[in-house]
Design an enzyme around this catalytic site. Structure first.
Site, PDB file in Angstrom:
ATOM      1  N   ASP A   6     -61.084   7.444 110.686  1.00 58.19           N
ATOM      2  CA  ASP A   6     -60.865   6.290 109.972  1.00 58.19           C
ATOM      3  C   ASP A   6     -62.272   5.707 109.308  1.00 58.19           C
ATOM      4  OD1 ASP A   6     -57.928   6.116 110.046  1.00 58.19           O
ATOM      5  OD2 ASP A   6     -58.033   6.081 112.348  1.00 58.19           O
ATOM      6  N   THR A   7     -62.148   5.268 108.241  1.00 63.55           N
ATOM      7  CA  THR A   7     -63.254   4.579 107.365  1.00 63.55           C
ATOM      8  C   THR A   7     -62.852   3.649 106.438  1.00 63.55           C
ATOM      9  OG1 THR A   7     -64.259   6.992 107.851  1.00 63.55           O
ATOM     10  CG2 THR A   7     -65.427   5.721 106.237  1.00 63.55           C
ATOM     11  N   ALA A   8     -63.809   3.011 105.715  1.00 62.82           N
ATOM     12  CA  ALA A   8     -63.689   2.196 104.907  1.00 62.82           C
ATOM     13  C   ALA A   8     -64.879   2.321 103.809  1.00 62.82           C
ATOM     14  CB  ALA A   8     -63.813   0.639 105.342  1.00 62.82           C
TER      15      ALA A   8
END
Length: 524
Positions: free
Chosen positions: A337-339
């Site tokens: 999970d990353t943005a």
């Protein structure tokens, strides 16, 4: 599906509409792309807390119109001085959750001040104002945060659960979500800058919590942390100079894949065809094979980038690709999970950046009353002393984060990136080839069916996951060639959240955001 957002001067894209709005506010206020990017980053740390936060890392690529060049900032943290393999004696691997998985110093707060001080126009307090407001006033909890809470809520420490599972329940999407403790931490950072985080009461509270809870990070680890400006890596690809952050980022993997793909004529390859998906998957698999062999902290081991990015080497790799048979190459799962977000302003400045806690809610641990979720990025270190990415003190781990930028005639043409560890170089390659070879605008490039190859956590096989919108005949051809094909949802979350900006010859900015998330593109 909606079309792209087009602006004549500015563009902001991010995976949450409130973060995009925070960046737009800075541009209206008179700030530039760097100011807006830090505001977006800080807002994401609040409104997408399952993906990113002050306890995580960030990587940045920025084009300064005044300097006429691209620079990279590595905002990743190192393992603590006391973190050694024997801390995990008798264990097969570093735990993926809990305080003993939080072994690298968070690098994001340092990167905010470094980027903004070097190129911004506003004060740090001004660019943190929207994030502080979202903390104190609350915001509508996103469907994505709700889903992350369902998936990872059981991994949260009591301090974290008190914030993210209020009343012991998973909060509903759309409800008001307030983060009182994090607001106080952000105010301290706004007033005192990075030193308030790394040398002041924030570091003191985190390290005291660590000591009391069986963790390993100390005040010295925080006090000695510094990110660093670096020359980006790059390669030429069909009239564009494509940039990535150097190791410990995996960004060179995408450049290797482009060097391989440069050997092929995309005018003869139909988009969405068997040939298209097969060729991209094979080029990326070859790049992953070398990545897994060499990627670590370059301060601890030489990485032969000259060889890996050599066009002659790419020709050798391309020659090993069979048009009808999938290569048998393995890979380990490397994160989730990353943005990713990007900003372009009216002066021509452009910033492409990405940040993460590694897993949903990172380590699952909130340190004391800071409201900071600590990342578990260091859990990817190996405990095998012979492994290239073996755990050692004060070392950066193999890192999946990799923002991208492609320039044409020396100026930004494409900014693009995505969530998802193994999927980042894969989706980036899809996006760039779609925009560059097939003339797609960013929104169309993001919307088109995607694939992701490799193992995911808990799965024993190297699958080629294809969204069900890929033509059935193409799926069958890929399976016949030896790909372990698995059809997933039509807009499946396993593909990550991708966003892109393109700048055409007239200077118009076109932005696209992923329909799989809560993002928006704002431009004018």
């Amino acid at each position: 599906m909606t079309g792209p957002v087009i602006g004549t001067k500015t563009m902001v894209v991010s995976p949450h509409y409130l973060a995009s709005a925070a960046g737009a506010r800075m541009l209206v206020k008179g700030g530039n792309a760097y100011d807006a990017a830090v505001a977006v980053s800080a807002a994401l740390a609040v409104v997408y807390p399952h993906m990113t936060g002050l306890g995580g890392d960030a990587f940045w690529l920025g084009y300064s119109a005044g300097e006429g060049r691209v620079r990279a900032y590595n905002g990743s943290g190192r393992s603590g001085y006391a973190v050694r393999r024997d801390c995990y004696a008798g264990e097969m691997a570093i735990p993926r959750r809990g305080v003993r998985s939080a072994i690298t110093v968070p690098g994001m707060a340092d990167s905010w001040e470094a980027v903004q001080r070097e190129y911004g126009r506003l004060t740090l307090a001004e660019v943190l104002e929207p994030a502080i407001g979202y903390c104190t006033d609350g915001f509508p909890l996103s469907p994505d945060q709700h889903g992350g809470s369902v998936l990872a809520g059981a991994a949260l420490s009591p301090e974290a659960a008190a914030i993210y599972l209020p009343g012991g329940r998973i909060p509903a999407a759309g409800g008001r979500f307030v983060q009182r403790q994090l607001a106080g931490t952000l105010r301290a950072l706004a007033a005192g800058g990075r030193d308030a985080f790394y040398k002041g009461k924030i570091a003191e509270e985190i390290s005291e919590y660590m000591q009391a809870s069986g963790g390993y990070l100390t005040r010295d680890d925080f006090a000695d942390h510094r990110g660093n400006w670096e020359e980006p890596l790059s390669t030429d690809y069909h009239g564009h100079r494509v940039y990535q952050v150097p190791p410990n980022s995996q960004g060179f993997t995408a450049l290797m894949a482009l060097n391989i793909l440069e050997r092929y004529n995309f005018a003869d390859i139909g988009h969405g065809s068997y040939e298209y998906y097969h060729l991209l998957a094979e080029a990326l698999k070859l790049s992953f094979r070398d990545r897994d062999r060499v990627l670590t902290d370059p301060a601890f081991s030489r990485i032969p980038l000259d060889q890996l990015l050599d066009k002659g080497y790419a020709a050798q790799l391309a020659a090993s690709i069979s048009p009808q048979q999938a290569l048998a190459i393995g890979s380990e799962p490397v994160g989730r999970d990353t943005a990713y977000a990007a900003v372009v302003d009216g002066e021509g400045n452009a910033v492409s950046f990405i940040q993460s806690l590694y897993f949903e809610f990172g380590s699952g641990v909130v340190a004391g009353d800071t409201g900071i979720l600590l990342q578990n990025r260091g859990s990817f270190f190996s405990l095998d002393p012979g492994h290239i990415n073996t755990l050692e003190p004060h070392k950066r781990t193999f890192h999946t984060l990799m923002p991208a930028m492609a320039c044409r005639d020396g100026k930004p043409a494409y900014l693009y990136g995505t969530q998802g560890g193994e999927g980042q170089p894969q989706t980036q390659t899809l996006l760039l080839t779609r925009m560059l070879h097939y003339g797609m605008d960013p929104q169309t490039a993001v919307n088109e069916p995607r694939f992701v190859w490799g193992r995911t956590w808990g799965e024993p096989t190297q699958e080629l996951k294809l969204e069900s919108r890929v033509a059935a005949g193409v799926q069958a051809e890929l399976a016949e060639a030896g790909h372990l094909v698995r059809a997933v949802g039509s807009y499946d979350g396993v593909m990550g959240h991708a966003h892109a900006i393109s700048i055409d010859g007239n200077g118009y900015r076109s932005g696209g955001t992923d329909p799989r998330c809560d993002g928006s593109a704002i431009g004018w």
